[in-house]
Design an enzyme around this catalytic site. Structure first.
Site, PDB file in Angstrom:
ATOM      1  N   ASP A  17      -8.382   2.370   9.388  1.00  0.00           N
ATOM      2  CA  ASP A  17      -8.963   1.024   9.554  1.00  0.00           C
ATOM      3  C   ASP A  17      -8.194   0.133  10.447  1.00  0.00           C
ATOM      4  O   ASP A  17      -7.228   0.181  11.015  1.00  0.00           O
ATOM      5  CB  ASP A  17      -9.171   0.677   8.145  1.00  0.00           C
ATOM      6  CG  ASP A  17      -7.747   0.455   7.316  1.00  0.00           C
ATOM      7  OD1 ASP A  17      -6.731   0.571   7.987  1.00  0.00           O
ATOM      8  OD2 ASP A  17      -7.782   0.542   6.067  1.00  0.00           O
TER       9      ASP A  17
ATOM     10  N   ASN B   4      -7.164  -2.275  -6.159  1.00  0.00           N
ATOM     11  CA  ASN B   4      -8.532  -1.993  -6.637  1.00  0.00           C
ATOM     12  C   ASN B   4      -9.215  -0.846  -6.708  1.00  0.00           C
ATOM     13  O   ASN B   4     -10.386  -0.698  -6.752  1.00  0.00           O
ATOM     14  CB  ASN B   4      -9.263  -3.312  -6.308  1.00  0.00           C
ATOM     15  CG  ASN B   4      -9.670  -3.100  -4.733  1.00  0.00           C
ATOM     16  OD1 ASN B   4      -9.180  -2.083  -4.014  1.00  0.00           O
ATOM     17  ND2 ASN B   4     -10.217  -3.994  -4.004  1.00  0.00           N
TER      18      ASN B   4
ATOM     19  N   HIS C 244      -9.259   0.842  -3.778  1.00  0.00           N
ATOM     20  CA  HIS C 244      -9.723   1.240  -2.305  1.00  0.00           C
ATOM     21  C   HIS C 244      -8.924   2.264  -1.620  1.00  0.00           C
ATOM     22  O   HIS C 244      -7.828   2.317  -1.928  1.00  0.00           O
ATOM     23  CB  HIS C 244     -10.075  -0.185  -1.654  1.00  0.00           C
ATOM     24  CG  HIS C 244      -8.752  -0.659  -0.771  1.00  0.00           C
ATOM     25  ND1 HIS C 244      -8.983  -2.069  -0.886  1.00  0.00           N
ATOM     26  CD2 HIS C 244      -7.534  -0.208  -0.460  1.00  0.00           C
ATOM     27  CE1 HIS C 244      -7.442  -2.258  -0.270  1.00  0.00           C
ATOM     28  NE2 HIS C 244      -6.780  -1.248  -0.121  1.00  0.00           N
TER      29      HIS C 244
ATOM     30  N   GLU D   2     -13.950  -0.871  -0.115  1.00  0.00           N
ATOM     31  CA  GLU D   2     -13.979  -1.854  -1.545  1.00  0.00           C
ATOM     32  C   GLU D   2     -14.753  -1.089  -2.439  1.00  0.00           C
ATOM     33  O   GLU D   2     -15.707  -0.410  -2.318  1.00  0.00           O
ATOM     34  CB  GLU D   2     -14.136  -3.079  -1.050  1.00  0.00           C
ATOM     35  CG  GLU D   2     -13.136  -3.719   0.154  1.00  0.00           C
ATOM     36  CD  GLU D   2     -11.830  -4.168  -0.651  1.00  0.00           C
ATOM     37  OE1 GLU D   2     -11.542  -3.363  -1.487  1.00  0.00           O
ATOM     38  OE2 GLU D   2     -11.018  -5.257  -0.091  1.00  0.00           O
TER      39      GLU D   2
HETATM   40  C1  GLP Z   1      -4.449  -1.830   2.913  1.00  0.00           C
HETATM   41  C2  GLP Z   1      -4.843  -0.839   3.670  1.00  0.00           C
HETATM   42  C3  GLP Z   1      -4.819   0.659   2.739  1.00  0.00           C
HETATM   43  C4  GLP Z   1      -3.810   0.671   2.021  1.00  0.00           C
HETATM   44  C5  GLP Z   1      -3.601  -0.438   1.200  1.00  0.00           C
HETATM   45  C6  GLP Z   1      -2.460  -0.421   0.095  1.00  0.00           C
HETATM   46  O1  GLP Z   1      -5.484  -2.569   2.134  1.00  0.00           O
HETATM   47  N1  GLP Z   1      -6.010  -0.922   4.283  1.00  0.00           N
HETATM   48  O2  GLP Z   1      -5.090   1.653   3.740  1.00  0.00           O
HETATM   49  O3  GLP Z   1      -3.891   1.739   1.465  1.00  0.00           O
HETATM   50  O4  GLP Z   1      -3.536  -1.782   1.715  1.00  0.00           O
HETATM   51  O5  GLP Z   1      -1.304  -0.986   0.726  1.00  0.00           O
HETATM   52  P1  GLP Z   1       0.128  -0.962   0.272  1.00  0.00           P
HETATM   53  O6  GLP Z   1       0.549   0.532   0.522  1.00  0.00           O
HETATM   54  O7  GLP Z   1       1.099  -1.985   1.081  1.00  0.00           O
HETATM   55  O8  GLP Z   1       0.059  -1.191  -1.236  1.00  0.00           O
END
Ligand code: GLP
Length: 251
Positions: free
Chosen positions: A65, A134, A136, A141
């Site tokens: 993304d 959440n 995702h 989302e």
């Molecule tokens: C972001 C990214 C996701 C990632 C998520 C969790 O939203 N787009 O790909 O998995 O964060 O992040 P973290 O690993 O910092 O908790």
């Protein structure tokens, strides 16, 4: 679904990196995630590169993304994050031109999303995923179609709050839109690994492994994938109902 449970994120990440080293093939397409969870894994891939047991030279990397409208030189632009982690000889051997990220600065982000999806083709060989609190994956989302392709999405308030730590602690500075691989695109990967650490991921991980498949918890779509391995620490697995069994079968 396979699971690897270790005391710490670092221990689990070391095994996740070894999984990638073992499965890597010359010229492979590696799907790469951002966020903080994959960072220890990337550190171990860099170590493997330094030891000569792993290289992304000649391979391609594909981001999940990108934020829409984030300035090209912004530190938190995912292209810049991944470049810092993976690009260069002293990192993983990946060439800059072989790092693919959705074009968040395109005049028409919808067209850029469709183009990115076309470029991914029939899917990456190994996809690394983090997990949003959440549920995702990528930026899909809740309420995302389980078969969606790469598209423009709107970030939830929860996600903007979660990611505020990368934007001076201010959720309003987190871009409101993104381009994300769709759940259908992610599902086209041949092999998927999920890294989930800390208590804040426990609820989402419980849904991912034991919940009903539903767009309410987008990561549950992974239950339909034939080759998923979860790498988790003891806090992330704390809400799993069948934890004793998972510890028994943990790799
Ligand atoms: C972001 C990214 C996701 C990632 C998520 C969790 O939203 N787009 O790909 O998995 O964060 O992040 P973290 O690993 O910092 O908790």
């Amino acid at each position: 679904m396979k699971i690897v449970i270790r005391e710490s994120a670092d221990e689990a990440s070391k095994i996740a990196a070894q999984h990638i080293v073992d499965k890597a093939t010359p010229g492979m397409k590696l799907g790469v995630a951002t966020g903080s969870s994959p960072l220890p894994l990337y550190k171990y891939l860099r170590e493997a590169r330094a030891e000569g047991t792993f290289s992304l030279r000649g391979s391609t990397a594909w981001a999940l993304d990108e934020y829409v409208g984030i300035p090209a030189d912004h530190e938190e632009r995912y292209r810049n994050v991944l470049r810092r982690e993976l690009v260069g000889d002293d990192r993983t051997g990946l060439f800059e031109e072989d790092l693919h990220t959705p074009d968040g600065l395109a005049e028409n982000p919808h067209l850029a999303a469709a183009e990115y999806d076309r470029e991914i083709g029939d899917g990456v060989d190994i996809q690394i995923l983090g997990l949003g609190q959440n549920g995702h994956i990528g930026f899909n989302e809740p309420a995302s179609s389980l078969s969606s392709r790469t598209h423009v999405d709107v970030l939830t308030k929860t996600t903007r709050q979660d990611n505020a730590r990368f934007f001076d602690g201010n959720p309003d500075l987190v871009p409101s839109h993104c381009i994300t691989q769709g759940l259908g695109t992610i599902m086209s990967a041949k092999d998927i690994i999920v890294v989930a650490f800390g208590e804040t991921k426990a609820r989402a991980l419980k849904q991912l492994m034991e919940g009903g498949v539903s767009q309410r918890w987008p990561a549950t779509v992974l239950q339909h994938h034939p080759s998923v391995t979860i790498f988790a620490d003891k806090d992330a697995v704390s809400q799993l109902e069948l934890l004793t069994y998972y510890r028994q079968i943990s790799l």
